[in-house]
Design a protein around this motif. Sequence first.
Motif, PDB file in Angstrom:
ATOM      1  N   GLU A 258       2.025  11.273  -3.705  1.00 51.89           N
ATOM      2  CA  GLU A 258       2.268   9.842  -3.612  1.00 51.89           C
ATOM      3  C   GLU A 258       3.291   9.529  -2.525  1.00 51.89           C
ATOM      4  OE1 GLU A 258       3.259   8.220  -7.394  1.00 51.89           O
ATOM      5  OE2 GLU A 258       1.422   8.951  -8.354  1.00 51.89           O
ATOM      6  N   VAL A 259       2.985   8.518  -1.710  1.00 52.87           N
ATOM      7  CA  VAL A 259       3.891   8.070  -0.662  1.00 52.87           C
ATOM      8  C   VAL A 259       4.096   6.561  -0.789  1.00 52.87           C
ATOM      9  CG1 VAL A 259       3.191   9.883   0.949  1.00 52.87           C
ATOM     10  CG2 VAL A 259       2.031   7.666   1.024  1.00 52.87           C
ATOM     11  N   LYS A 260       5.256   6.087  -0.358  1.00 51.75           N
ATOM     12  CA  LYS A 260       5.508   4.654  -0.287  1.00 51.75           C
ATOM     13  C   LYS A 260       5.138   4.171   1.105  1.00 51.75           C
ATOM     14  CE  LYS A 260       9.146   4.314  -3.765  1.00 51.75           C
ATOM     15  NZ  LYS A 260      10.555   3.900  -4.044  1.00 51.75           N
ATOM     16  N   LEU A 261       4.404   3.077   1.168  1.00 52.99           N
ATOM     17  CA  LEU A 261       3.920   2.573   2.439  1.00 52.99           C
ATOM     18  C   LEU A 261       4.354   1.122   2.611  1.00 52.99           C
ATOM     19  CD1 LEU A 261       2.110   3.332   4.878  1.00 52.99           C
ATOM     20  CD2 LEU A 261       0.184   2.368   3.615  1.00 52.99           C
ATOM     21  N   ASN A 262       5.046   0.851   3.718  1.00 52.07           N
ATOM     22  CA  ASN A 262       5.414  -0.514   4.052  1.00 52.07           C
ATOM     23  C   ASN A 262       4.179  -1.196   4.628  1.00 52.07           C
ATOM     24  OD1 ASN A 262       6.294  -2.845   5.552  1.00 52.07           O
ATOM     25  ND2 ASN A 262       8.391  -2.043   5.452  1.00 52.07           N
ATOM     26  N   LEU A 263       3.521  -2.008   3.814  1.00 44.51           N
ATOM     27  CA  LEU A 263       2.251  -2.601   4.234  1.00 44.51           C
ATOM     28  C   LEU A 263       2.413  -3.520   5.439  1.00 44.51           C
ATOM     29  CD1 LEU A 263       0.501  -3.435   0.841  1.00 44.51           C
ATOM     30  CD2 LEU A 263      -0.115  -1.667   2.479  1.00 44.51           C
ATOM     31  N   ARG A 264       3.521  -4.265   5.491  1.00 46.02           N
ATOM     32  CA  ARG A 264       3.715  -5.182   6.611  1.00 46.02           C
ATOM     33  C   ARG A 264       3.846  -4.402   7.928  1.00 46.02           C
ATOM     34  NH1 ARG A 264       4.446 -10.348   6.219  1.00 46.02           N
ATOM     35  NH2 ARG A 264       4.889 -10.106   3.987  1.00 46.02           N
ATOM     36  N   GLN A 265       4.631  -3.330   7.870  1.00 41.72           N
ATOM     37  CA  GLN A 265       4.765  -2.464   9.051  1.00 41.72           C
ATOM     38  C   GLN A 265       3.408  -1.874   9.430  1.00 41.72           C
ATOM     39  OE1 GLN A 265       6.946   1.131   8.304  1.00 41.72           O
ATOM     40  NE2 GLN A 265       7.116   1.698  10.457  1.00 41.72           N
ATOM     41  N   PHE A 266       2.625  -1.536   8.410  1.00 38.54           N
ATOM     42  CA  PHE A 266       1.340  -0.889   8.665  1.00 38.54           C
ATOM     43  C   PHE A 266       0.345  -1.848   9.297  1.00 38.54           C
ATOM     44  CE2 PHE A 266      -2.700   1.143   7.783  1.00 38.54           C
ATOM     45  CZ  PHE A 266      -2.416   2.483   7.978  1.00 38.54           C
ATOM     46  N   PHE A 267       0.228  -3.066   8.744  1.00 44.73           N
ATOM     47  CA  PHE A 267      -0.787  -3.953   9.334  1.00 44.73           C
ATOM     48  C   PHE A 267      -0.323  -4.571  10.637  1.00 44.73           C
ATOM     49  CE2 PHE A 267       0.755  -6.979   5.877  1.00 44.73           C
ATOM     50  CZ  PHE A 267       1.335  -7.944   6.699  1.00 44.73           C
ATOM     51  N   TYR A 268       0.995  -4.763  10.805  1.00 48.92           N
ATOM     52  CA  TYR A 268       1.474  -5.217  12.114  1.00 48.92           C
ATOM     53  C   TYR A 268       1.240  -4.141  13.177  1.00 48.92           C
ATOM     54  CZ  TYR A 268       3.789  -9.531  10.590  1.00 48.92           C
ATOM     55  OH  TYR A 268       4.058 -10.796  10.113  1.00 48.92           O
ATOM     56  N   GLY A 269       1.306  -2.883  12.745  1.00 49.80           N
ATOM     57  CA  GLY A 269       1.073  -1.773  13.671  1.00 49.80           C
ATOM     58  C   GLY A 269      -0.397  -1.517  13.958  1.00 49.80           C
TER      59      GLY A 269
END
Length: 329
Positions: A258-269
């Motif tokens: 399991e990993v924590k994912l910053n969704l905002r960082q991910f979709f902005y990227g």
Amino acid sequence: MKAIVHESKTGMKGLSCREVKTPQPKRGEVRVSLKAAGLNHRDLFVLKRHQPTDPPLIIGSDGAGVVDAVGEGVTDVKIGDEVVINPGLGWKETSDAPPKEFEILGLPDDGTFAEQVIIPAGNVVQKPEHLSWEEAGVLSLAALTAYRVLFTRARIQADMKVLIPGIGSGVATFLLQFAKAVGATVYVTSRSSEKCKMALELGADKAIDSHEDWDQALVGEKVDLLIECVGAATFDKSLQQVRPGGTVVTFGASAGDEVKLNLRQFFYGQFNLLGSTMGSAEEYQQMLEFINKHQIKPVVDHVYSLNDFQQAFERLESASQIGKIAFRI
């Protein structure tokens, strides 16, 4: 015949090397007299998944040897053929994901850590001539996994920059060799200076100490493709090295699921996240053609006898190996 059998207890305590009945091929099957077999991290998972109440199981997925018996209806394989074993059962054509009936040799079916193994005739392929028996015996699962990751899922190109954290495993060493064979720039990381040195000898463009600042080590350079198999321990740090619009392919999680994912960082990227596992028989054939064309050889770390299985498994569990561990049979 002699075999490494798991029974009665969970984990390595349930392993023994003992005599078992020699199997006979049924219709559509062949029997391979094994010359070598290869260990995979999957074998460690099997020791946990195979329960003490289950029937005894011969473990092992990878192997190579000589066909010594064929079942009724087999016409494309003959006695005396030198073959490698494709351990993927029930996945013929390349598809987005494996079919429901897909299994891997070594659970639930008896596997390759034995003097002989039964396998469907369609799962044996001519041994590459440039490989020794030990090299052929450790090839299949790791090389097929690496091939699907790079070519089917990531669609690697020569102008790509690739990052492989945690170099040293069988799959990771194949990823490095395959990516360099197509002309990509490849960066790797490891906590081990010995593994970093090996990676550079295999053609890595840069080998980074895992404890270093990766940004500084890469001089702020970002990669097109990240291939993640470590998991929770490196995922966030690895993702920071991917360029906007870049791709992450994950096929393992040795340091946590399991990993924590910053969704905002991910979709902005604008990142792409892909999963992968093993591959089809069609991809297996393509993988063999690729290693024959480029004369690629597995990195063989240590070779043990079946009787020395305890040492082999301990080395695999400690992640001390560079490349693959083999049994000579």
